[in-house]
Design an enzyme around this catalytic site. Sequence first.
Site, PDB file in Angstrom:
ATOM      1  N   ASP A  14       0.816  -1.225   0.000  1.00 22.37           N
ATOM      2  CA  ASP A  14       0.000   0.000   0.000  1.00 22.37           C
ATOM      3  C   ASP A  14       0.846   1.270   0.000  1.00 22.37           C
ATOM      4  OD1 ASP A  14      -2.459  -1.597   0.381  1.00 22.37           O
ATOM      5  OD2 ASP A  14      -1.711  -1.878   2.412  1.00 22.37           O
ATOM      6  N   GLY A  16       1.821   3.035  -2.619  1.00 23.51           N
ATOM      7  CA  GLY A  16       1.538   3.957  -3.713  1.00 23.51           C
ATOM      8  C   GLY A  16       2.240   3.586  -5.001  1.00 23.51           C
ATOM      9  N   HIS A  42      -3.897  -1.451  -6.909  1.00 22.63           N
ATOM     10  CA  HIS A  42      -3.080  -0.319  -7.325  1.00 22.63           C
ATOM     11  C   HIS A  42      -3.990   0.818  -7.774  1.00 22.63           C
ATOM     12  CE1 HIS A  42       0.622  -3.098  -8.092  1.00 22.63           C
ATOM     13  NE2 HIS A  42       0.241  -3.041  -6.840  1.00 22.63           N
ATOM     14  N   GLN A 225       2.028  -5.887  -3.407  1.00 28.27           N
ATOM     15  CA  GLN A 225       2.257  -6.002  -1.970  1.00 28.27           C
ATOM     16  C   GLN A 225       3.564  -5.281  -1.592  1.00 28.27           C
ATOM     17  OE1 GLN A 225       1.402  -9.406  -3.538  1.00 28.27           O
ATOM     18  NE2 GLN A 225      -0.608  -8.466  -3.418  1.00 28.27           N
TER      19      GLN A 225
END
Length: 430
Positions: A14, A16, A42, A225
Amino acid sequence: MGKFAVVLGSQWGDEGKGKVVDLLTENAAAVVRFQGGHNAGHTLVIDGKKTVLHLIPSGILREGVECMIGNGVVLSPEALMKEMAQLEAEGVPVRDRLRLSESCQLILPYHVSLDLAREQARGKAAIGTTGRGIGPAYEDKVSRRGLRLGDLFHRERFAAKLGEVLDYHNFVLQHYFKSEAVDFQQVLDQSLALAETLQPLVMDVPERLRELRAQGANVMFEGAQGTLLDIDHGTYPFVTSSNTTAGGACTGSGVGPLDLDYVLGITKAYTTRVGAGPFPTELFDAMGEHLARRGHEFGSTTGRARRCGWFDAVALRRAVAINSISGLCVTKLDVLDGLETLQLCVGYRCGDAEFSVPPAGADAFATCEPIYEEMPGWQESTLGVTRREDLPVNALRYLERIQEIIGVPVDMISTGPDRDQTIVLRHPFE
């Protein structure tokens, strides 16, 4: 001469990655997914419009960019078709540019049933999977009973293999988990119905990558991930089922390790984690709530609230070493705007001992307490800043301190969700 660059998460996911990949693909001929499945989420924001991709590479929104799903990905035909339909409804010509390795393992309905049954049986000890069948599909791959995309195009072979593996899994579902069996004919019919659509998308991905290398093209390898969720190097057993590290780009796509020219590690300006597992810098107070609220910290795949904490330089140092990270992209810097002080975790205290590297395994990790270094915050807004010299002095000092502790340069800084809200100090393809 073009470059092959890997973009991956250097925390617990998470970070970005989707936005960064989308930005960098302006200079890429192709983007390759090499591990994970539709458990990834995403998020891309382009001209204020939000798009969430789970399986298809983020380069699909760039006209002319070839998108490949490599052999290391576990592929849900149903999820892929759904995502393709959503993009095509928005006018994206997915089938013109998406290519699939026929060596991808398939995620089928019984994998999802197993995933959900196991998590339910674990109760409070649940790992926190997305429940999408990722883990069981990778298990079938390693045990050599999995069905691959290429099997789908041979009706009799697919039916025979499906019958064998489904007998095995239904026995487990019925007699161990006391769950309902999965119907063979229904899975067979649903799967074969998709074969005609998927077969034209199949490509020899390793050979195509060799061609692109010979042509001097830029290629982006898009990780899913994060490093600390890697099956081998993460906080086991609270990890995903694939290798999320740079080495996975090679095994999951068929490119040689010496062909990788640059590795970009994506890291938030603070730290988050979804699901269970150790998290030394986690905040349980108002500050943790503030970071979650300002950062909109809810999973794009599951919708689950993310746990939030201060920046963990100890864990990031390990990620840099494992991946041979060339440079960092620090995201969500703007979330820290307005804070009086910031804390940087520079070490761990476990009992009477202090460590500058993470311990092995989740049990030891869970006993660690962070050793913090305090830094002054800034009151000015960094949202949308596109030049380094326009950042507040204390924001620059914060980034410089991270760079100093980690030992690699900060090459990019994200100051907002849109692709244009980015400071690029060194481009991976230049």
